[in-house]
Design a protein around this motif. Structure first.
Motif, PDB file in Angstrom:
ATOM      1  N   ILE A   1       0.850  -1.202   0.000  1.00 49.83           N
ATOM      2  CA  ILE A   1       0.000   0.000   0.000  1.00 49.83           C
ATOM      3  C   ILE A   1       0.880   1.244   0.000  1.00 49.83           C
ATOM      4  N   LEU A  11       2.195   1.922  -3.363  1.00 51.96           N
ATOM      5  CA  LEU A  11       1.207   2.561  -4.238  1.00 51.96           C
ATOM      6  C   LEU A  11       1.125   4.061  -3.958  1.00 51.96           C
ATOM      7  N   LYS A  53      -6.612  10.720  12.165  1.00 53.25           N
ATOM      8  CA  LYS A  53      -5.812   9.551  11.820  1.00 53.25           C
ATOM      9  C   LYS A  53      -6.662   8.553  11.036  1.00 53.25           C
ATOM     10  N   ASN A  95      -7.239   9.691   7.602  1.00 53.49           N
ATOM     11  CA  ASN A  95      -6.070   9.474   6.744  1.00 53.49           C
ATOM     12  C   ASN A  95      -6.050   8.044   6.207  1.00 53.49           C
ATOM     13  N   TYR A  96      -6.396   7.089   7.065  1.00 54.22           N
ATOM     14  CA  TYR A  96      -6.492   5.700   6.586  1.00 54.22           C
ATOM     15  C   TYR A  96      -7.606   5.567   5.543  1.00 54.22           C
ATOM     16  N   SER A 109      -8.520   7.846   3.510  1.00 59.04           N
ATOM     17  CA  SER A 109      -7.990   8.434   2.268  1.00 59.04           C
ATOM     18  C   SER A 109      -7.148   7.415   1.512  1.00 59.04           C
ATOM     19  N   ILE A 110      -6.342   6.665   2.249  1.00 59.84           N
ATOM     20  CA  ILE A 110      -5.498   5.650   1.626  1.00 59.84           C
ATOM     21  C   ILE A 110      -6.378   4.582   0.980  1.00 59.84           C
ATOM     22  N   LEU A 148      -6.734   3.258  -2.966  1.00 51.63           N
ATOM     23  CA  LEU A 148      -6.700   1.860  -3.413  1.00 51.63           C
ATOM     24  C   LEU A 148      -7.882   1.581  -4.358  1.00 51.63           C
ATOM     25  N   GLN A 152      -6.603  -8.280  -0.982  1.00 50.78           N
ATOM     26  CA  GLN A 152      -5.965  -8.476   0.324  1.00 50.78           C
ATOM     27  C   GLN A 152      -5.635  -7.141   0.990  1.00 50.78           C
ATOM     28  N   GLN A 153      -5.134  -6.191   0.188  1.00 51.16           N
ATOM     29  CA  GLN A 153      -4.774  -4.879   0.736  1.00 51.16           C
ATOM     30  C   GLN A 153      -6.012  -4.170   1.277  1.00 51.16           C
ATOM     31  N   LEU A 212      -7.330  -5.903   4.436  1.00 49.83           N
ATOM     32  CA  LEU A 212      -6.459  -5.611   5.579  1.00 49.83           C
ATOM     33  C   LEU A 212      -6.706  -4.204   6.115  1.00 49.83           C
ATOM     34  N   LEU A 213      -6.733  -3.235   5.197  1.00 52.26           N
ATOM     35  CA  LEU A 213      -6.870  -1.840   5.618  1.00 52.26           C
ATOM     36  C   LEU A 213      -8.269  -1.567   6.168  1.00 52.26           C
ATOM     37  N   HIS A 217      -8.365  -2.879   9.593  1.00 52.97           N
ATOM     38  CA  HIS A 217      -7.615  -2.021  10.509  1.00 52.97           C
ATOM     39  C   HIS A 217      -8.426  -0.774  10.870  1.00 52.97           C
TER      40      HIS A 217
END
Lengths: 506, 506
Positions: free
Chosen positions: A24, A27, B17, B20-21, B23-24, B28, B46-47, B50-51, B54
């Motif tokens: 990630i 990317l 915080k 921000n996740y 946004s990531i 993706l 998978q990414q 996982l995110l 989280h």
């Protein structure tokens, strides 16, 4: 996996999870350099910082340590449990090494260096633009002090440069690199002296303007000819070419278009394509563990330089591809292959590393190695750097940078805090030629195959000899395993002398 | 911030915080739909998984709860501490609502629905391709059962559809939407009956082939004319147009090129541009808190439909932009503005929602609302769906889908597990027209301004009245605040009747 120790299974899962986060992060970097709108830079810094911090926490956290401790003695790295396979042993060895490295530097130190380099990078850009070394000097001093502190924390017995170098190239020392570079310097400067006295090559026809669209189309054409699954890759534009592997099945490379130097784009594609094919050749079934990780920066660079220079600047390659290129770009009509081949291999000492030819490239790197050693040991004060740099340039390349911007301010690496990185660029060439000597012996008709456009047998050879092993062997072990001989500069020097003696009628 | 309660400061940092996740995660998704090589799909899943996991852990974790508990009673959402500003109160209210929602559904349930919908989406694609409803039916049944279970967990007093609807559109209920949709249905079917009897419009000149490159260029031209900072956005191609806001300063939209329907691309840019400008208009200084989040899906859709239809399918807009479009595309030479305007507003009942015109669009949505209600309540067995769908199509639109692929299998939403989402598409139009009634009253010469190419005053009005408030007000409160009147379908019906009576000489 029936007999695998449960702590190993958990570590492997943990390792894959961390690798997913790394993907990630990759990317985020790729996007930043390719497609991100300008306004995205501030939020992107926050995203990268947050994710990097999270990855660091995962890598150094109690859970990871607890799993590791079940299997090995953290102090020595020796196995606690028996019955592990060789592959599992490799994973444990690498996880342990990484864990020890990651936990050695205190968080406060990492934060300090992040802060300093973040500011230094911006100041460096201004200093380079304005050709003002004095503006950058205090930041370089700070970064140097932090790198000395880093060396102290990581520990060393001979030279403070050792741990910095080892950080980028495990199993290399200042002394070992010094021996190789001394031999290389002797041969390269001697060869260069002969070349500059010989009849010079006219490559003017390579420097006519070719549009961005046309060049990008040609770049994509060359990417499509590489022996790699096209559904696993893509090509984009960026200000500096780079490769970014998100997964062996999702690998992205970029190229840069210089309007009046269209071959630069093609060599970038071959270079980054080499990096890409290395990542694609790693064993996907072990993805997320050290068995599917690149050995080191030098080995990575050996793969990119392999495709860019040993293959891509060689005559057999162009026997097949030159007619295709001529079809794509009319400006080469009537230029014979032989003349084209000599032109793309023109040697011309200049001030800028990234523009250097095969013969002078490593001299730029050797210069940086010598500068870094002396800066880190304290023999060379920062204030004396510009003068020392220019003196070394005259000694090694016979040219004097007209400005510091074209001298000691040209590279971003120091502003990023990186000391010990540069040597891997030269080592990559040396590893590549070393590997190639075995390749050419094992496949005597390699040149004939390539001149028919066959490139897949090269990929297969690299995969079998290098890629498939991941981090099973160190770079030194790999060099010996593949060729039967320990790494030295010999193969590279032999290659360069033979090639350039022919080109320049020496 | 000197007097701010420390727990509030910590919550705000935590919220940023998490954002921000998010946004990531958005990046993706954007990358997956735009540039990702085909091979990236398995690692990307998978990414994302996982995110997402989280983010869920962060949102529902002990830390967040502990901070929240210091400031409010978790059972009621009432403040524990005094002296909070109004803005801080809004944040706490929204954090609490989100926390309660996120913690209500057990992780095992979320995992089950993720698993089922992941498989269902693939099966749905096959079923649609092969026009085989029976293949999809068992999956739809499973998803329906899970949605009923979800409704039970979330709780409801009147209709099991309530919590599903509320999940997508807070403050809406089945009953409230039913009243609005009933009124709308009556007006729309009456209007449609008149239109199909009137003289039909020939829009053949809008259906000549225009190349992808040309269309994309035109799309970029229209994006550049929108009142938004060009360094904060970008336009790409994807199979379905969408907008993805990574940050108010990094907003990405996509369009789709249909070779023989070039206006579709332009309206996509205006539609997604509307979503984009909403996100850009949120107060960046509060980014990462509910004060800088969109109110709801309906309000988001009101902004996209505002720009696509109320502005973009209106005559004043084309008074200025039609000559520019004619310059870009020669196929419109000689076509008078009036004829072009009528053609882009041609009404034509069809089977496919995403191709529907302004008059029939909401009828497609009302059909889905009625189907979903009956599926969720159990009145309509899954096996009877195709027949029920087609009957409703005849009743509302006077057409019968020739296949289930063009009928009840056309949308992906149910396969994704989404029930209660469709109504927001129609509500978006209703909110937009409701807001527009105030806009037109407050700026009586709005049409003159637009016909001179001025669009920034529209953005300013939207920012002042809607965007700047983030989630300060619910969608209902916002509707009343902006217009002085509670939300109803009146403004939308008045707008449609006036516009289409003129176009069709009714």
């Amino acid at each position: 996996m029936a007999k695998t120790h449960p702590a190993f299974v958990e570590l492997a899962e943990y390792s894959k999870k961390i690798q997913n986060y790394e993907s990630i992060l990759a990317l985020l970097h790729w996007d930043q350099e390719t497609h991100m709108p300008q306004g995205g830079i501030a939020p992107r810094s926050q995203q990268v910082s947050l994710l990097s911090g999270h990855i660091h926490d995962e890598r150094t956290g109690r859970k990871f340590k607890a799993h590791l401790e079940k299997l090995i003695h953290l102090s020595t790295g020796k196995h606690k449990v028996k019955g592990l396979t060789k592959q599992q042993g490799v994973c444990l060895r690498e996880w342990w090494k990484k864990y020890m490295k990651d936990t050695k530097l205190p968080t406060s130190f990492v934060e300090e260096i992040t802060l300093v380099t973040s500011e230094a990078t911006q100041i460096w850009a201004v200093a380079k633009k304005e050709n003002n070394f004095k503006l950058f000097a205090p930041f370089l001093q700070k970064i140097l002090d932090l790198n000395r502190k880093k060396a102290d924390i990581l520990g060393f017995s001979e030279h403070p440069y050792d741990p910095l170098l080892e950080n980028h190239e495990p199993c290399m020392t200042t002394q070992k690199v010094g021996v190789i570079f001394d031999g290389l310097k002797k041969e390269l400067t001697a060869l260069l002296k002969k070349i500059v006295k010989a009849k010079q090559i006219d490559d003017g026809f390579l420097h006519k303007k070719v549009s961005e669209e046309k060049q990008f189309e040609i770049g994509k054409m060359f990417l499509s000819k590489l022996p790699a699954d096209p559904s696993y890759s893509r090509l984009d534009l960026s200000s500096h070419p780079f490769s970014m592997s998100i997964h062996p099945h999702d690998s992205r490379i970029t190229t840069r278009i210089i309007p009046n130097a269209f071959m630069s784009n093609i060599f970038s594609v071959l270079h980054e394509g080499g990096h890409m094919m290395y990542e694609m050749g790693l064993p996907v079934e072990f993805w997320g563990t050290p068995l599917a990780e690149a050995v080191s920066l030098s080995i990575h660079e050996s793969q990119s330089r392999w495709w860019e220079t040993l293959i891509g600047r060689n005559l057999p390659f162009w026997k097949h591809f030159y007619p295709l290129l001529q079809k794509s770009y009319s400006g080469l009509k009537g230029v014979p292959l032989e003349r084209f081949y000599r032109a793309i291999n023109k040697v011309s000492p200049s001030c800028i590393r990234v523009e250097a030819d095969e013969v002078t490239y490593c001299l730029h790197v050797i210069l940086r190695f010598e500068v870094e050693k002396q800066l880190v040991s304290g023999k060379l004060p920062v204030s004396d750097l510009p003068e020392f740099w220019n003196e070394k340039m005259r000694e090694l390349l016979g040219v004097t940078p007209p400005t510091d911007a074209q001298g000691c301010l040209q590279d971003i690496h120091w502003a990023l805090g990186e000391f010990g990185y540069f040597p891997t660029y030269a080592l990559g060439n040396i590893f590549a030629a070393h590997f190639f000597s075995a390749f050419a012996k094992q496949i005597p008709d390699w040149d004939k195959k390539i001149s028919k456009g066959d490139l897949s047998f090269i990929r297969d050879w690299l995969k079998k000899n290098i890629h498939q092993w991941g981090r099973t062997y160190t770079s030194e072990e790999l060099a010996k395993r593949v060729t039967g001989k320990p790494l030295s500069e010999d193969a590279y020097c032999t290659y360069l002398k033979k090639k350039y003696s022919a080109i320049y009628d020496l």
